[in-house]
Design a protein around this motif. Sequence first.
Motif, short mmCIF file in Angstrom:
data_model
loop_
_atom_site.label_atom_id
_atom_site.label_comp_id
_atom_site.label_asym_id
_atom_site.label_seq_id
_atom_site.Cartn_x
_atom_site.Cartn_y
_atom_site.Cartn_z
N UNK A 51 0.85 -1.19 0.00
CA UNK A 51 0.00 0.00 0.00
C UNK A 51 0.89 1.24 0.00
N UNK A 52 0.34 2.35 -0.48
CA UNK A 52 1.12 3.58 -0.55
C UNK A 52 0.22 4.79 -0.40
N UNK A 53 0.85 5.92 -0.21
CA UNK A 53 0.17 7.21 -0.21
C UNK A 53 0.87 8.14 -1.16
N UNK A 54 0.17 8.60 -2.18
CA UNK A 54 0.79 9.47 -3.18
C UNK A 54 0.54 10.93 -2.81
N UNK A 55 1.62 11.65 -2.53
CA UNK A 55 1.55 13.07 -2.16
C UNK A 55 1.92 13.88 -3.40
N UNK A 56 0.95 14.46 -4.05
CA UNK A 56 1.18 15.24 -5.27
C UNK A 56 1.63 16.65 -4.89
N UNK A 57 2.90 16.93 -5.07
CA UNK A 57 3.46 18.23 -4.72
C UNK A 57 3.35 19.24 -5.87
N UNK A 58 3.52 18.74 -7.09
CA UNK A 58 3.29 19.56 -8.28
C UNK A 58 2.51 18.71 -9.27
N UNK A 59 2.26 19.28 -10.44
CA UNK A 59 1.50 18.55 -11.46
C UNK A 59 2.29 17.36 -11.98
#
Length: 203
Positions: A51-59
């Motif tokens: 499992x993971x958590x995707x942290x979108x910092x930019x596009x």
Amino acid sequence: MKKLILLAFVLFIGFFSSNAQVTFRPGLRGGLGLSNLGGHGDFKPDFYVGAFGQINLTKRYSLQPEVTYSRQGANNWEQKQVYFNNDTYESYKISTYKDINIDYLSVAMINKFSFKTGFLLEFGPTLDFIVNTNLPYSNHDVDLGWVSGVGYKLPSGLLIEARFKANIINNYDSINDGYNYDENQYSPSITFQLGVSYTFGGK
């Protein structure tokens, strides 16, 4: 000087925050792994799931912490031992073969760079905890590694990814008691992974 540095840092954070919308998306990943142990055996096919958590910092850039259970090791792993005969002053080699299993619980921090075409690049460090193994003479339960790979995101949001994972620490604690020793003393684990991942909450 310190005030100028602090002011520059605050301005940078303010500029970044005004131009980027940070979002968080959880996800699942899994697939097939082909692993080997120091090149002394055959590649072992097995699975990984996580499992993971995707942290979108930019596009185009995201930081992805992951927790993955991965079954690794090697088939027909050759243990080469050299024995010394004190009576004849001669040495001789004996090779034994065994299927090696090493189960890892890995914590990784993956950097992801995506492109308009749907392709992306992935890389980052991993800290692996050995939860189970039948490796002889293993005396540690933590390993370090590095992950790099590529992926392609389908219109459905499903991501097909291929990765290479290389561990750093020697998994095999060899024997050297003055009468015999092992030739294959350096045996880090390497793994090729092919699988899919899906991020919830958006394509």
